[in-house]
Design an enzyme around this catalytic site. Structure first.
Site, PDB file in Angstrom:
ATOM      1  N   VAL A  29      31.833  43.058  36.789  1.00  0.00           N
ATOM      2  CA  VAL A  29      32.275  42.399  38.024  1.00  0.00           C
ATOM      3  C   VAL A  29      33.618  41.698  37.830  1.00  0.00           C
ATOM      4  O   VAL A  29      34.456  41.673  38.731  1.00  0.00           O
ATOM      5  CB  VAL A  29      31.215  41.391  38.526  1.00  0.00           C
ATOM      6  CG1 VAL A  29      31.714  40.625  39.749  1.00  0.00           C
ATOM      7  CG2 VAL A  29      29.908  42.109  38.840  1.00  0.00           C
ATOM      8  N   CYS A  30      33.838  41.154  36.663  1.00  0.00           N
ATOM      9  CA  CYS A  30      35.012  40.306  36.418  1.00  0.00           C
ATOM     10  C   CYS A  30      36.356  40.937  36.766  1.00  0.00           C
ATOM     11  O   CYS A  30      37.195  40.268  37.376  1.00  0.00           O
ATOM     12  CB  CYS A  30      35.019  39.827  34.971  1.00  0.00           C
ATOM     13  SG  CYS A  30      33.606  38.785  34.567  1.00  0.00           S
TER      14      CYS A  30
END
Length: 127
Positions: free
Chosen positions: A11-12
């Protein structure tokens, strides 16, 4: 100021790239955007030097801070101590150093840059 768990995770990169791509909008509001994780500077650099098509960040318009001591994450209350990583924390601090907004998401839940911009604008409007 936003915290994220680790470099090279799923996700980052989408969040970091989104904040970077819209850094100028934050600057126009008088804001600096800083990303923080517990990774070392060398890991940040490796992730930045990895092309976006290969899961990397590519060039960024925002700095990434290395919280290797985990003191920042601990001080801001976002350290997930059992794993030694930070939750997804967002802290909006005004020009006087006053904390105006805190949002902390669980690890798999990303943040929306539009919402962060809205929160900054809202706090500025009410001043």
């Amino acid at each position: 100021l936003f915290f994220y768990p680790l470099d090279f995770t799923f996700v980052c990169p989408t969040e970091i790239i989104a904040f970077s791509d819209r850094a100028e909008e934050f600057h126009q509001l008088g804001c600096e955007v800083l990303g923080v994780s517990v990774d070392x500077q060398x890991t940040h650099l490796a992730w930045i030097n990895t092309p976006r098509k290969e899961g990397g960040l590519g060039p960024l318009k925002i700095p990434l801070l290395a919280d290797v001591t985990r003191n920042l994450s601990l001080d801001y209350g976002v350290l997930k101590e059992d794993e030694g990583i930070a939750y997804r924390g967002l802290f909006i601090i005004d020009g006087k150093g006053v904390l105006r907004q805190i949002t902390v998401n669980d690890l798999p839940v990303g943040r929306x840059v539009d919402e962060a911009l809205r929160l900054v604008q809202g706090x500025q409007y009410t001043d």
